[in-house]
Scaffold this motif. Structure first.
Motif, short mmCIF file in Angstrom:
data_model
loop_
_atom_site.label_atom_id
_atom_site.label_comp_id
_atom_site.label_asym_id
_atom_site.label_seq_id
_atom_site.Cartn_x
_atom_site.Cartn_y
_atom_site.Cartn_z
N GLY A 11 17.28 34.45 -21.02
CA GLY A 11 16.86 33.63 -22.16
C GLY A 11 17.99 32.71 -22.58
O GLY A 11 19.07 33.18 -22.97
N ASN A 12 17.76 31.42 -22.46
CA ASN A 12 18.74 30.41 -22.87
C ASN A 12 18.37 29.96 -24.28
O ASN A 12 17.45 29.16 -24.46
CB ASN A 12 18.69 29.24 -21.87
N TRP A 13 19.10 30.48 -25.24
CA TRP A 13 18.77 30.17 -26.65
C TRP A 13 19.20 28.76 -27.02
O TRP A 13 18.89 28.27 -28.09
CB TRP A 13 19.43 31.17 -27.59
N LYS A 14 19.96 28.12 -26.17
CA LYS A 14 20.48 26.76 -26.43
C LYS A 14 21.19 26.73 -27.80
O LYS A 14 21.77 27.73 -28.20
CB LYS A 14 19.36 25.72 -26.33
N MET A 15 21.13 25.60 -28.50
CA MET A 15 21.84 25.49 -29.79
C MET A 15 20.88 25.85 -30.92
O MET A 15 20.57 25.04 -31.80
CB MET A 15 22.40 24.07 -29.95
N GLY A 97 25.83 24.17 -15.13
CA GLY A 97 25.12 23.02 -14.57
C GLY A 97 23.72 22.82 -15.12
O GLY A 97 22.87 22.21 -14.47
N HIS A 98 23.47 23.31 -16.34
CA HIS A 98 22.15 23.07 -16.94
C HIS A 98 21.91 21.57 -17.03
O HIS A 98 22.84 20.80 -17.30
CB HIS A 98 22.08 23.71 -18.32
N SER A 99 20.67 21.15 -16.85
CA SER A 99 20.40 19.70 -16.81
C SER A 99 20.77 19.02 -18.12
O SER A 99 21.11 17.84 -18.14
CB SER A 99 18.94 19.44 -16.47
N TYR A 173 16.10 27.08 -10.31
CA TYR A 173 15.47 25.78 -10.04
C TYR A 173 14.73 25.37 -11.30
O TYR A 173 13.77 26.03 -11.70
CB TYR A 173 14.51 25.86 -8.85
N GLU A 174 15.19 24.30 -11.92
CA GLU A 174 14.60 23.83 -13.17
C GLU A 174 14.31 22.33 -13.09
O GLU A 174 15.21 21.51 -13.36
CB GLU A 174 15.57 24.05 -14.33
N PRO A 175 13.09 21.96 -12.71
CA PRO A 175 12.76 20.54 -12.72
C PRO A 175 12.98 19.97 -14.12
O PRO A 175 12.46 20.53 -15.09
CB PRO A 175 11.29 20.49 -12.30
N ALA A 178 10.15 19.40 -16.49
CA ALA A 178 9.38 20.57 -16.93
C ALA A 178 10.05 21.30 -18.08
O ALA A 178 9.46 22.17 -18.71
CB ALA A 178 9.18 21.53 -15.76
N ILE A 179 11.30 20.92 -18.36
CA ILE A 179 12.06 21.66 -19.38
C ILE A 179 11.64 21.21 -20.77
O ILE A 179 11.75 20.03 -21.12
CB ILE A 179 13.58 21.46 -19.18
N GLY A 180 11.14 22.15 -21.54
CA GLY A 180 10.80 21.88 -22.94
C GLY A 180 9.61 20.97 -23.12
O GLY A 180 9.39 20.46 -24.23
N SER A 220 9.41 25.44 -19.03
CA SER A 220 8.16 25.75 -19.73
C SER A 220 7.50 27.03 -19.25
O SER A 220 6.26 27.10 -19.13
CB SER A 220 7.19 24.55 -19.62
N VAL A 221 8.31 28.04 -18.96
CA VAL A 221 7.75 29.35 -18.63
C VAL A 221 7.29 30.01 -19.94
O VAL A 221 8.00 30.00 -20.94
CB VAL A 221 8.78 30.25 -17.92
N THR A 222 6.09 30.57 -19.90
CA THR A 222 5.51 31.25 -21.07
C THR A 222 4.84 32.54 -20.59
O THR A 222 4.66 32.72 -19.37
CB THR A 222 4.42 30.38 -21.75
N ALA A 238 12.98 34.16 -14.03
CA ALA A 238 12.90 32.89 -14.77
C ALA A 238 14.11 32.68 -15.65
O ALA A 238 14.74 33.63 -16.12
CB ALA A 238 11.64 32.89 -15.64
N LEU A 239 14.43 31.40 -15.84
CA LEU A 239 15.36 30.98 -16.88
C LEU A 239 14.47 30.38 -17.96
O LEU A 239 13.72 29.43 -17.70
CB LEU A 239 16.36 29.97 -16.33
N VAL A 240 14.53 30.95 -19.14
CA VAL A 240 13.55 30.65 -20.19
C VAL A 240 14.25 30.03 -21.39
O VAL A 240 15.22 30.61 -21.90
CB VAL A 240 12.83 31.94 -20.62
N GLY A 241 13.77 28.88 -21.84
CA GLY A 241 14.33 28.25 -23.03
C GLY A 241 13.50 28.60 -24.25
O GLY A 241 13.67 29.66 -24.85
N GLY A 242 12.57 27.74 -24.60
CA GLY A 242 11.79 27.87 -25.84
C GLY A 242 11.21 29.27 -26.05
O GLY A 242 11.33 29.84 -27.15
C1 PEP Z 1 15.77 25.60 -20.06
O1 PEP Z 1 16.24 24.80 -20.84
O2 PEP Z 1 16.52 26.19 -19.25
C2 PEP Z 1 14.34 25.84 -20.09
C3 PEP Z 1 13.80 26.35 -19.04
O3 PEP Z 1 13.68 25.47 -21.23
P1 PEP Z 1 12.11 25.69 -21.54
O4 PEP Z 1 11.76 27.11 -21.11
O5 PEP Z 1 11.99 25.50 -23.00
O6 PEP Z 1 11.37 24.69 -20.74
#
Ligand code: PEP
Length: 262
Positions: A11-15, A97-99, A173-175, A178-180, A220-222, A238-242
């Motif tokens: 889980g990438n909580w970001k800022m 190396g996050h986008s 792999y994070e297109p 597709a992020i957020g 955008s994994v949910t 998965a690497l998960v943001g939101g």
């Molecule tokens: C991310 O920023 O690494 C990411 C995958 O974000 P989200 O799940 O919100 O698309």
């Protein structure tokens, strides 16, 4: 997902979060995740909340990760955080190396390569992010772009990673498109690109080491799409943001990964 690789969900909580939120989120996840076998779960809070979240998940099966680190161990680098400091506060993983860092903070392949080497040398497991932007995707350049990022990140590091690359490295792999955005890659496309990443890893690290490296999908994994993504044999988590900011959603994604890995 193959039975040879244990799924990993980070889980990438970001800022995001306050100190209180960070404690609450980690607390809400600790017990449910303790009952979940068959998946490695990782929480990556902002630097300033690493210790607080780390205290909550200490002695549990949930690991702590950071969202970035500097190359050097210590010194005159105002505002930076070193890999040694991350180890000191209990981190096992670091996202590199996050986008968002590539795009907004102008991190290039050479810098990411140096960070990666330093992280591994300090005993951290980097989660190295790769991914094409929309224009590259539409131009049919996904495999080329992602392969290039991976080659640059791992250039000359085969010796450092050795036969144990599966335990020392995670690739995501994070297109970028597709992020957020709520618009994930299709499971088939994600699986195919991750398959191409593994072929590049074979070139760089050799067959056995490449087969052991876990490759996550992110973007955008949910809970609603996780099971379909994890059904792809090449997707190892998965690497998960939101969705990582909501304990029930992050737990549901971890549960789907564990179920797919059994
Ligand atoms: C991310 O920023 O690494 C990411 C995958 O974000 P989200 O799940 O919100 O698309």
């Amino acid at each position: 997902m193959t039975d040879k690789r244990r799924p990993i969900v980070a889980g990438n909580w970001k800022m995001n979060t306050t100190l209180r939120d960070a404690r609450e989120l980690a607390t809400a996840l600790r017990e449910p995740l303790a009952g979940l076998d068959g998946v490695d779960s990782v929480l990556c809070p902002p630097f300033v909340y690493l210790i607080a979240a780390g205290e909550v998940i200490e002695q549990s099966n949930v690991a702590l990760g950071a969202q970035n680190c500097h190359v050097e161990s210590k010194g005159a680098f105002t505002g930076e955080v070193s890999p040694a400091m991350l180890v000191d506060v209990g981190c096992r993983y670091v996202i590199l190396g996050h986008s968002e860092r590539r795009r907004l903070l102008k991190e290039d392949d050479a810098l990411i390569r140096r960070k990666l080497e330093s992280a591994v040398a300090h005993g951290l497991v980097p989660i190295v992010c790769t991914g094409e932007n929309l224009a590259e995707n539409e131009a049919g350049r996904t495999t080329e772009v992602v392969g290039g990022q991976l080659r640059a990140a791992l250039h000359g590091l085969g010796g450092l990673l050795g036969d144990d690359a599966g335990a020392k490295l995670v690739v995501a792999y994070e297109p970028v498109w597709a992020i957020g955005t709520g618009r994930p890659a299709t499971a088939q496309d994600a699986g195919a690109t991750i398959g191409s990443i593994r072929r590049t890893l074979v070139e760089l690290l050799g067959e056995a080491a490449a087969a052991a490296v876990r490759i996550q999908y992110g973007g955008s994994v949910t809970p609603a799409n996780a099971a379909e993504l994890f059904a792809q044999p090449e997707i190892d988590g998965a690497l998960v943001g939101g969705a990582s900011l909501k304990a029930p959603d992050f737990f549901a994604i971890c549960r789907a990964a564990a179920a797919a890995g059994l």
